[in-house]
Motif scaffolding. Sequence first.
Motif, short mmCIF file in Angstrom:
data_model
loop_
_atom_site.label_atom_id
_atom_site.label_comp_id
_atom_site.label_asym_id
_atom_site.label_seq_id
_atom_site.Cartn_x
_atom_site.Cartn_y
_atom_site.Cartn_z
N UNK A 155 29.21 15.47 -11.76
CA UNK A 155 29.67 15.55 -10.38
C UNK A 155 28.78 14.67 -9.52
N UNK A 156 29.39 13.71 -8.86
CA UNK A 156 28.65 12.76 -8.03
C UNK A 156 28.13 13.43 -6.77
N UNK A 192 23.95 10.53 -9.67
CA UNK A 192 23.82 9.58 -8.56
C UNK A 192 23.14 10.21 -7.35
N UNK A 193 22.12 10.99 -7.62
CA UNK A 193 21.45 11.75 -6.57
C UNK A 193 20.33 10.92 -5.93
N UNK A 194 20.33 10.88 -4.60
CA UNK A 194 19.28 10.22 -3.83
C UNK A 194 18.73 11.26 -2.86
N UNK A 195 17.54 11.76 -3.15
CA UNK A 195 16.98 12.86 -2.35
C UNK A 195 16.68 12.45 -0.92
N UNK A 196 16.66 11.13 -0.65
CA UNK A 196 16.42 10.66 0.73
C UNK A 196 17.69 10.72 1.57
N UNK A 221 19.27 10.86 -11.05
CA UNK A 221 19.12 10.13 -9.79
C UNK A 221 19.87 8.79 -9.80
N UNK A 222 20.05 8.23 -8.63
CA UNK A 222 20.47 6.83 -8.57
C UNK A 222 19.32 6.01 -9.10
#
Length: 273
Positions: A155-156, A192-196, A221-222
């Motif tokens: 899941x994106x 594709x997770x970007x915590x920022x 992550x991305x």
Amino acid sequence: MLPANVGDTMTRTIAVANQKGGVGKTTTAINLSASLARMRRRILLVDLDPQANASAGCNIDRESIEHSSYSVLLGLCEAHEAISTTAFGVDVLPAEADLAGLQVELVGAEDRDFRLRSALKTLDQYDYILIDCPPALNMLTINALIAASSVLIPVQCEYFALEGLSGLLETIARVRQAHNPSLAIEGLLRTMYDRRNRLANEVADQLREHFPDNLFRTVVPRNVRLAESPSYGMPVIDYDAKCAGSEAYLALAGEMIAPASGGTTELKTRTNL
């Protein structure tokens, strides 16, 4: 091939599925396969997508293959005759573009939804069989769900992440009820997770809220190296073993292998999606 008795004693067949495209499904199929192989599991990756991106990402020349998953499903060869080997320890049942027309070619065939299950039953030498499904709820995906023991859903972590997810879960429930009562949810994987990014954090929170019992701890992550590796025909762990993408998929493989991983659970969802 690895010696016998390495890894699980019974094959786990996992469909990597999401009818929404661009969520990291093929990336997950390739890199999870390679990570499990690094942990001395015997792996078969089945490419069931007419785009054949998993085959290309494993450095398999689609023009030179004699048989493919299309040939197997059409009954032109046995599954073992279509398998290709890779340099990174994963066997691959490659795809070809003709898969796109298979539904028309098998119109009227009573067993058309069960052909993959029948073919894979002959391959008991593997610990894990991962099936890269097409981004659609079509005959190919149904074949994968009927053949599988569980479903892994990437899941994106972006807008519309939950779009269509309820449709996939409903399809899984129907397949379980009609054809495969033991079909379980391996887990939902955030990709594709970007915590920022605030939106990515909001989506991750939504998934935790709606699927607390079905969510992998691992978050992919991305990662530039993860995006680059398919163009070199190799998994990211071979392309750059120390990058964040490699670490994430190794962690996912460990989470799946661990007895307390929480995988293959009954689906528990909230209704207010």
